[in-house]
Scaffold this motif. Structure first.
Motif, PDB file in Angstrom:
ATOM      1  N   PHE A  15       0.847  -1.192   0.000  1.00  0.00           N
ATOM      2  CA  PHE A  15       0.000   0.000   0.000  1.00  0.00           C
ATOM      3  C   PHE A  15       0.887   1.247   0.000  1.00  0.00           C
ATOM      4  O   PHE A  15       1.870   1.319   0.729  1.00  0.00           O
ATOM      5  CB  PHE A  15      -0.902   0.025   1.234  1.00  0.00           C
ATOM      6  CG  PHE A  15      -1.882  -1.115   1.315  1.00  0.00           C
ATOM      7  CD1 PHE A  15      -3.086  -1.056   0.643  1.00  0.00           C
ATOM      8  CD2 PHE A  15      -1.584  -2.247   2.052  1.00  0.00           C
ATOM      9  CE1 PHE A  15      -3.997  -2.103   0.704  1.00  0.00           C
ATOM     10  CE2 PHE A  15      -2.482  -3.301   2.133  1.00  0.00           C
ATOM     11  CZ  PHE A  15      -3.685  -3.232   1.453  1.00  0.00           C
ATOM     12  N   LEU A  16       0.510   2.222  -0.830  1.00  0.00           N
ATOM     13  CA  LEU A  16       1.171   3.527  -0.855  1.00  0.00           C
ATOM     14  C   LEU A  16       0.121   4.597  -0.628  1.00  0.00           C
ATOM     15  O   LEU A  16      -0.980   4.524  -1.190  1.00  0.00           O
ATOM     16  CB  LEU A  16       1.856   3.780  -2.203  1.00  0.00           C
ATOM     17  CG  LEU A  16       3.000   2.863  -2.620  1.00  0.00           C
ATOM     18  CD1 LEU A  16       3.457   3.197  -4.041  1.00  0.00           C
ATOM     19  CD2 LEU A  16       4.166   2.994  -1.654  1.00  0.00           C
ATOM     20  N   ALA A  17       0.446   5.605   0.186  1.00  0.00           N
ATOM     21  CA  ALA A  17      -0.482   6.703   0.428  1.00  0.00           C
ATOM     22  C   ALA A  17       0.273   8.025   0.411  1.00  0.00           C
ATOM     23  O   ALA A  17       1.371   8.129   0.961  1.00  0.00           O
ATOM     24  CB  ALA A  17      -1.196   6.531   1.771  1.00  0.00           C
ATOM     25  N   CYS A  18      -0.324   9.027  -0.246  1.00  0.00           N
ATOM     26  CA  CYS A  18       0.232  10.379  -0.299  1.00  0.00           C
ATOM     27  C   CYS A  18      -0.892  11.357   0.015  1.00  0.00           C
ATOM     28  O   CYS A  18      -2.000  11.234  -0.519  1.00  0.00           O
ATOM     29  CB  CYS A  18       0.800  10.701  -1.679  1.00  0.00           C
ATOM     30  SG  CYS A  18       2.005   9.533  -2.281  1.00  0.00           S
ATOM     31  N   GLY A  19      -0.604  12.350   0.848  1.00  0.00           N
ATOM     32  CA  GLY A  19      -1.631  13.291   1.248  1.00  0.00           C
ATOM     33  C   GLY A  19      -1.831  14.415   0.248  1.00  0.00           C
ATOM     34  O   GLY A  19      -0.880  14.959  -0.311  1.00  0.00           O
ATOM     35  N   HIS A  20      -3.088  14.753   0.012  1.00  0.00           N
ATOM     36  CA  HIS A  20      -3.509  15.936  -0.736  1.00  0.00           C
ATOM     37  C   HIS A  20      -4.324  16.778   0.243  1.00  0.00           C
ATOM     38  O   HIS A  20      -4.708  16.307   1.308  1.00  0.00           O
ATOM     39  CB  HIS A  20      -4.336  15.512  -1.954  1.00  0.00           C
ATOM     40  CG  HIS A  20      -4.852  16.654  -2.780  1.00  0.00           C
ATOM     41  ND1 HIS A  20      -4.016  17.497  -3.479  1.00  0.00           N
ATOM     42  CD2 HIS A  20      -6.109  17.096  -3.017  1.00  0.00           C
ATOM     43  CE1 HIS A  20      -4.746  18.402  -4.102  1.00  0.00           C
ATOM     44  NE2 HIS A  20      -6.012  18.177  -3.843  1.00  0.00           N
ATOM     45  N   CYS A  21      -4.588  18.034  -0.094  1.00  0.00           N
ATOM     46  CA  CYS A  21      -5.275  18.906   0.864  1.00  0.00           C
ATOM     47  C   CYS A  21      -6.679  18.419   1.220  1.00  0.00           C
ATOM     48  O   CYS A  21      -7.184  18.711   2.303  1.00  0.00           O
ATOM     49  CB  CYS A  21      -5.324  20.328   0.331  1.00  0.00           C
ATOM     50  SG  CYS A  21      -6.208  20.520  -1.225  1.00  0.00           S
TER      51      CYS A  21
END
Length: 342
Positions: A31-37
């Motif tokens: 799993f990969l996760a990246c934050g956006h606003c």
């Protein structure tokens, strides 16, 4: 050295903030996760690193935003506890726990009382697998502690505990958390990095936090942004806001190494435990590879390479498939860059 071999496209760009790239290997998939606003970009990869699916996971209204609106996202984290894997979304007034694939909201814990009225942001999440706990840091220097039973049992808030970052005056905010259960500290052990440069090592037992040691990573108040562990948790590495890399022995928190690694704040750090290869990334538009080794109980850190990513403020990094491939994300970019080790 590393060279770029491709990229993984995201639906949205990446927000600014340390540790903006999160990776969790469940054994079956990655799993990969990246934050956006406004949401988390979540990717599921197979064992070869190929994308199986991608989705956007938006936080639920947290009491500040009106119904039907999306709460602004401060940070997204991927963590494990007991035999379970979670995607955790943090907003100004809530910690929201999802299944790792983002399909089901398991718990939305809203802040109450003074913390909610002051809208204190949450920052930092770690899972304590052996203790069956999830911890979330707050801007008031406390930990929100959640029980995470095995199987499908509900996640529940156990309580809120101070970590005691400062000896007097207002406590500094928690910036990052990591589990120390693999270290000599053992079950329930954790490390917390603070905005004032403090590093606290503690133990959670019976829902209570016991502070074992507190040290300052630097004397100028630069925040601690990222942690890594080496040699079965014997050494704790901390990446700081002044670009400095500090290494401590977990037991006793003695400073054993200090390096001026980057020209600007370190925003990501990852260690491959099998080979001792470490990577650090920074807003100075570069990531650096380092070789860690234990020579008779002494930690040695050797600089291997520096890779410049022109005009890109790197916000996170993680090894994929041991240390043969490296992932990085940059501010306001809608891709995860993939680098291969030469």
């Amino acid at each position: 050295a590393f060279s770029q071999e491709g990229s993984l496209e995201l639906y949205n760009s990446v927000s600014a903030g340390p540790e903006s790239l999160q990776l969790l290997d469940s054994g079956e998939c990655i799993f990969l996760a990246c934050g956006h606003c406004s949401c988390a970009n979540l990717l599921v990869l197979d064992r070869r690193g190929q994308v199986l699916q991608q989705r956007q996971v938006a936080p639920q209204p947290d009491g500040v935003t009106s119904a039907g609106s999306t709460a602004p996202l401060l940070q997204c984290c991927l963590v494990s506890a007991s035999d379970r894997h979670f995607l955790v979304l943090l907003t100004h007034q809530s910690a929201q726990f999802f299944d790792a694939d983002g399909t089901a909201l398991l718990l939305c814990h809203s802040l109450k009382g003074a913390a909610a009225s002051e809208s204190l942001p949450l920052r930092g999440v770690c899972g304590l697998a052996e203790a069956g706990l999830l911890c979330v840091g707050t801007a008031s220097g406390e930990l929100l502690i959640f029980d995470c039973p095995p199987g499908a049992a509900p996640v529940s808030h156990r309580g809120t505990q101070a970590v005691a970052s400062g000896s007097s005056g207002p406590a500094a905010s928690v910036n990052t958390l990591t589990s120390l259960e693999a270290s000599p500290i053992g079950s329930g052990g954790f490390a917390a990095g603070f905005a004032d440069g403090a590093v606290c090592v503690g133990l959670i037992s019976g829902g209570k936090v016991r502070l074992l040691s507190r040290v300052l990573s630097n004397q100028d108040g630069w925040p601690v942004n990222a942690f890594g562990l080496f040699n079965d948790g014997e050494f704790l590495l901390a990446g700081c806001g002044d670009g400095g890399l500090r290494a401590f022995q977990c037991k006793g928190m003695e400073l054993v190494a200090e390096i001026g690694a980057h020209a600007r704040l370190i925003t990501g750090l990852d260690v491959c435990e099998k080979t001792g290869l470490m990577v650090t990334c920074s807003e100075d538009t570069s990531f650096r590879a380092w070789q860690l080794s234990d020579e008779g109980g002494n930690l040695l850190i050797k600089h291997l390479s520096c890779t410049v990513v022109p005009n890109q403020m790197l916000q996170g990094c993680a090894f994929l498939q041991s240390d043969r491939r490296l992932l990085t994300v940059t501010f306001e970019s809608n891709e995860i860059r993939v680098f291969a080790r030469k």
